[in-house]
Design a protein around this motif. Structure first.
Motif, PDB file in Angstrom:
ATOM      1  N   THR A 107      16.053  72.769  43.522  1.00  0.00           N
ATOM      2  CA  THR A 107      16.464  72.704  44.928  1.00  0.00           C
ATOM      3  C   THR A 107      17.948  72.398  45.024  1.00  0.00           C
ATOM      4  O   THR A 107      18.684  73.082  45.750  1.00  0.00           O
ATOM      5  N   ALA A 108      18.423  71.402  44.299  1.00  0.00           N
ATOM      6  CA  ALA A 108      19.849  71.050  44.340  1.00  0.00           C
ATOM      7  C   ALA A 108      20.706  72.211  43.860  1.00  0.00           C
ATOM      8  O   ALA A 108      21.739  72.521  44.458  1.00  0.00           O
ATOM      9  N   ASN A 109      20.285  72.874  42.796  1.00  0.00           N
ATOM     10  CA  ASN A 109      21.063  74.008  42.285  1.00  0.00           C
ATOM     11  C   ASN A 109      21.122  75.133  43.310  1.00  0.00           C
ATOM     12  O   ASN A 109      22.173  75.756  43.490  1.00  0.00           O
ATOM     13  N   SER A 110      20.016  75.399  43.991  1.00  0.00           N
ATOM     14  CA  SER A 110      19.996  76.442  45.024  1.00  0.00           C
ATOM     15  C   SER A 110      20.872  76.063  46.206  1.00  0.00           C
ATOM     16  O   SER A 110      21.600  76.908  46.741  1.00  0.00           O
ATOM     17  N   VAL A 111      20.800  74.798  46.629  1.00  0.00           N
ATOM     18  CA  VAL A 111      21.629  74.346  47.749  1.00  0.00           C
ATOM     19  C   VAL A 111      23.109  74.468  47.392  1.00  0.00           C
ATOM     20  O   VAL A 111      23.912  74.947  48.196  1.00  0.00           O
ATOM     21  N   GLY A 139      29.878  67.349  53.381  1.00  0.00           N
ATOM     22  CA  GLY A 139      28.915  67.306  54.470  1.00  0.00           C
ATOM     23  C   GLY A 139      27.958  66.145  54.281  1.00  0.00           C
ATOM     24  O   GLY A 139      28.304  65.141  53.652  1.00  0.00           O
ATOM     25  N   VAL A 140      26.750  66.293  54.815  1.00  0.00           N
ATOM     26  CA  VAL A 140      25.746  65.229  54.754  1.00  0.00           C
ATOM     27  C   VAL A 140      24.415  65.789  54.274  1.00  0.00           C
ATOM     28  O   VAL A 140      24.130  66.980  54.432  1.00  0.00           O
ATOM     29  N   ALA A 141      23.595  64.904  53.706  1.00  0.00           N
ATOM     30  CA  ALA A 141      22.246  65.271  53.264  1.00  0.00           C
ATOM     31  C   ALA A 141      21.416  64.004  53.136  1.00  0.00           C
ATOM     32  O   ALA A 141      21.956  62.904  53.009  1.00  0.00           O
ATOM     33  N   ASP A 142      20.118  64.172  53.147  1.00  0.00           N
ATOM     34  CA  ASP A 142      19.189  63.072  52.903  1.00  0.00           C
ATOM     35  C   ASP A 142      19.552  62.399  51.575  1.00  0.00           C
ATOM     36  O   ASP A 142      20.001  63.064  50.632  1.00  0.00           O
ATOM     37  N   TYR A 143      19.357  61.104  51.504  1.00  0.00           N
ATOM     38  CA  TYR A 143      19.684  60.321  50.306  1.00  0.00           C
ATOM     39  C   TYR A 143      19.143  60.969  49.037  1.00  0.00           C
ATOM     40  O   TYR A 143      19.832  61.054  48.027  1.00  0.00           O
ATOM     41  N   TRP A 144      17.894  61.460  49.082  1.00  0.00           N
ATOM     42  CA  TRP A 144      17.264  62.013  47.886  1.00  0.00           C
ATOM     43  C   TRP A 144      17.829  63.377  47.513  1.00  0.00           C
ATOM     44  O   TRP A 144      17.625  63.843  46.397  1.00  0.00           O
ATOM     45  N   ASP A 145      18.526  64.040  48.428  1.00  0.00           N
ATOM     46  CA  ASP A 145      19.188  65.311  48.125  1.00  0.00           C
ATOM     47  C   ASP A 145      20.665  65.127  47.786  1.00  0.00           C
ATOM     48  O   ASP A 145      21.231  65.897  47.020  1.00  0.00           O
ATOM     49  N   ALA A 146      21.307  64.133  48.371  1.00  0.00           N
ATOM     50  CA  ALA A 146      22.764  63.971  48.251  1.00  0.00           C
ATOM     51  C   ALA A 146      23.224  63.824  46.798  1.00  0.00           C
ATOM     52  O   ALA A 146      24.131  64.538  46.359  1.00  0.00           O
ATOM     53  N   SER A 174      15.939  69.098  55.940  1.00  0.00           N
ATOM     54  CA  SER A 174      14.575  69.315  55.450  1.00  0.00           C
ATOM     55  C   SER A 174      13.646  69.162  56.643  1.00  0.00           C
ATOM     56  O   SER A 174      14.076  68.831  57.747  1.00  0.00           O
ATOM     57  N   LEU A 175      12.375  69.390  56.423  1.00  0.00           N
ATOM     58  CA  LEU A 175      11.418  69.216  57.514  1.00  0.00           C
ATOM     59  C   LEU A 175      11.440  67.794  58.050  1.00  0.00           C
ATOM     60  O   LEU A 175      11.231  67.567  59.230  1.00  0.00           O
ATOM     61  N   ALA A 176      11.745  66.827  57.172  1.00  0.00           N
ATOM     62  CA  ALA A 176      11.704  65.418  57.566  1.00  0.00           C
ATOM     63  C   ALA A 176      12.852  65.011  58.483  1.00  0.00           C
ATOM     64  O   ALA A 176      12.710  64.074  59.260  1.00  0.00           O
ATOM     65  N   ASN A 177      13.996  65.696  58.411  1.00  0.00           N
ATOM     66  CA  ASN A 177      15.140  65.210  59.178  1.00  0.00           C
ATOM     67  C   ASN A 177      15.850  66.264  60.035  1.00  0.00           C
ATOM     68  O   ASN A 177      16.828  65.940  60.693  1.00  0.00           O
ATOM     69  N   GLY A 189      13.757  75.813  50.466  1.00  0.00           N
ATOM     70  CA  GLY A 189      13.078  74.642  50.998  1.00  0.00           C
ATOM     71  C   GLY A 189      13.948  73.728  51.842  1.00  0.00           C
ATOM     72  O   GLY A 189      13.497  72.689  52.302  1.00  0.00           O
ATOM     73  N   ARG A 190      15.190  74.077  52.021  1.00  0.00           N
ATOM     74  CA  ARG A 190      16.111  73.325  52.860  1.00  0.00           C
ATOM     75  C   ARG A 190      16.787  74.311  53.798  1.00  0.00           C
ATOM     76  O   ARG A 190      16.746  75.521  53.598  1.00  0.00           O
TER      77      ARG A 190
END
Length: 131
Positions: A34-38, A50-57, A102-105, A124-125
Protein backbone atom coordinates in the motif's frame (compact mmCIF):
# COMPACT_ATOMS: atom_id res chain seq x y z
CA UNK A 1 15.32 -20.77 45.92
CA UNK A 2 13.54 -20.05 42.59
CA UNK A 3 11.59 -22.89 41.08
CA UNK A 4 12.40 -23.87 37.45
CA UNK A 5 8.76 -23.22 36.49
CA UNK A 6 9.11 -19.57 37.63
CA UNK A 7 12.27 -19.14 35.57
CA UNK A 8 10.60 -20.67 32.50
CA UNK A 9 7.53 -18.44 32.94
CA UNK A 10 9.75 -15.37 33.21
CA UNK A 11 11.64 -16.33 30.08
CA UNK A 12 8.44 -16.93 28.12
CA UNK A 13 6.98 -13.59 29.21
CA UNK A 14 10.21 -11.85 28.15
CA UNK A 15 10.30 -13.63 24.78
CA UNK A 16 6.61 -12.85 24.21
CA UNK A 17 7.25 -9.16 24.94
CA UNK A 18 10.08 -9.10 22.38
CA UNK A 19 7.88 -10.79 19.77
CA UNK A 20 5.04 -8.31 20.37
CA UNK A 21 7.44 -5.34 20.25
CA UNK A 22 8.98 -6.61 16.99
CA UNK A 23 5.50 -7.11 15.53
CA UNK A 24 4.48 -3.56 16.44
CA UNK A 25 7.72 -2.19 14.99
CA UNK A 26 7.21 -4.15 11.76
CA UNK A 27 3.65 -2.82 11.48
CA UNK A 28 4.85 0.75 11.95
CA UNK A 29 7.95 0.65 9.74
CA UNK A 30 7.07 -1.88 7.03
CA UNK A 31 6.67 -0.11 3.70
CA UNK A 32 4.35 -2.74 2.26
CA UNK A 33 2.46 -2.73 -1.02
CA UNK A 34 0.00 0.00 0.00
CA UNK A 35 2.75 2.48 0.92
CA UNK A 36 4.68 1.68 -2.25
CA UNK A 37 1.56 2.21 -4.37
CA UNK A 38 0.71 5.48 -2.62
CA UNK A 39 4.28 6.73 -3.16
CA UNK A 40 3.99 5.84 -6.87
CA UNK A 41 0.71 7.80 -7.10
CA UNK A 42 2.24 10.78 -5.28
CA UNK A 43 5.34 10.67 -7.50
CA UNK A 44 3.21 10.85 -10.66
CA UNK A 45 1.86 14.20 -9.42
CA UNK A 46 5.23 15.39 -7.98
CA UNK A 47 3.68 15.62 -4.49
CA UNK A 48 6.20 15.79 -1.66
CA UNK A 49 4.27 16.92 1.41
CA UNK A 50 0.86 16.31 2.89
CA UNK A 51 -1.00 14.37 5.57
CA UNK A 52 -1.98 10.75 6.22
CA UNK A 53 -3.25 8.51 8.99
CA UNK A 54 -0.54 7.68 11.55
CA UNK A 55 -0.36 4.06 10.35
CA UNK A 56 0.17 5.19 6.73
CA UNK A 57 2.44 8.21 7.32
CA UNK A 58 5.59 6.39 8.47
CA UNK A 59 5.47 3.66 5.80
CA UNK A 60 4.88 6.30 3.09
CA UNK A 61 7.88 8.33 4.32
CA UNK A 62 10.01 5.20 4.38
CA UNK A 63 8.82 3.87 1.00
CA UNK A 64 9.61 7.26 -0.57
CA UNK A 65 13.19 7.12 0.72
CA UNK A 66 12.24 10.00 3.05
CA UNK A 67 11.48 12.23 0.03
CA UNK A 68 7.79 12.65 0.92
CA UNK A 69 7.05 14.57 4.14
CA UNK A 70 3.82 13.27 5.64
CA UNK A 71 2.26 14.77 8.76
CA UNK A 72 0.71 11.90 10.73
CA UNK A 73 -2.92 12.20 11.78
CA UNK A 74 -4.45 10.45 14.79
CA UNK A 75 -5.86 7.12 13.56
CA UNK A 76 -9.34 7.46 12.06
CA UNK A 77 -9.37 11.26 12.43
CA UNK A 78 -8.17 14.40 10.68
CA UNK A 79 -6.35 15.67 13.79
CA UNK A 80 -2.57 16.05 13.88
CA UNK A 81 -0.95 13.27 15.88
CA UNK A 82 2.11 14.56 17.67
CA UNK A 83 2.33 11.86 20.34
CA UNK A 84 5.23 9.44 19.65
CA UNK A 85 6.01 11.48 16.51
CA UNK A 86 9.02 13.63 15.72
CA UNK A 87 8.07 17.30 16.07
CA UNK A 88 9.73 18.02 12.73
CA UNK A 89 7.23 15.65 11.06
CA UNK A 90 4.15 17.55 12.21
CA UNK A 91 2.96 20.51 10.16
CA UNK A 92 -0.36 22.25 10.82
CA UNK A 93 -2.07 22.80 7.48
CA UNK A 94 -5.20 24.78 6.74
CA UNK A 95 -5.25 22.84 3.43
CA UNK A 96 -2.44 20.38 2.75
CA UNK A 97 -1.14 19.77 -0.77
CA UNK A 98 -2.50 16.22 -0.43
CA UNK A 99 -4.21 13.95 2.09
CA UNK A 100 -4.06 10.17 1.97
CA UNK A 101 -7.58 9.01 2.78
CA UNK A 102 -8.91 5.62 3.85
CA UNK A 103 -12.43 4.50 4.62
CA UNK A 104 -11.77 5.32 8.28
CA UNK A 105 -10.91 9.00 7.81
CA UNK A 106 -11.98 10.27 4.36
CA UNK A 107 -15.11 12.05 5.60
CA UNK A 108 -13.22 13.64 8.50
CA UNK A 109 -10.49 14.86 6.13
CA UNK A 110 -13.07 16.56 3.92
CA UNK A 111 -14.75 18.12 6.97
CA UNK A 112 -11.41 19.59 8.11
CA UNK A 113 -9.80 20.54 4.78
CA UNK A 114 -12.83 20.95 2.51
CA UNK A 115 -13.64 19.37 -0.82
CA UNK A 116 -10.49 18.38 -2.71
CA UNK A 117 -9.78 19.65 -6.23
CA UNK A 118 -9.23 16.07 -7.36
CA UNK A 119 -9.41 12.55 -5.92
CA UNK A 120 -7.02 9.87 -7.15
CA UNK A 121 -7.83 6.22 -6.23
CA UNK A 122 -4.67 4.39 -5.22
CA UNK A 123 -4.47 0.78 -3.88
CA UNK A 124 -7.07 0.90 -1.12
CA UNK A 125 -6.50 4.58 -0.42
CA UNK A 126 -7.56 7.82 -2.08
CA UNK A 127 -5.24 10.74 -2.60
CA UNK A 128 -7.17 13.96 -1.99
CA UNK A 129 -5.49 16.77 -3.91
CA UNK A 130 -5.87 20.28 -2.58
CA UNK A 131 -3.41 22.17 -4.84
Amino acid sequence: HVKPRCILTGLLVGVNSVIVACGINARITNDGPTANSVVACLSQKNLTEGVADYWDAGPIRSASGWAVAVTPLAPGTADNFSWVTKKAWVKDYSRPPFAVASLANSQKLMERFGEPNQIIPCKGRSILLYE
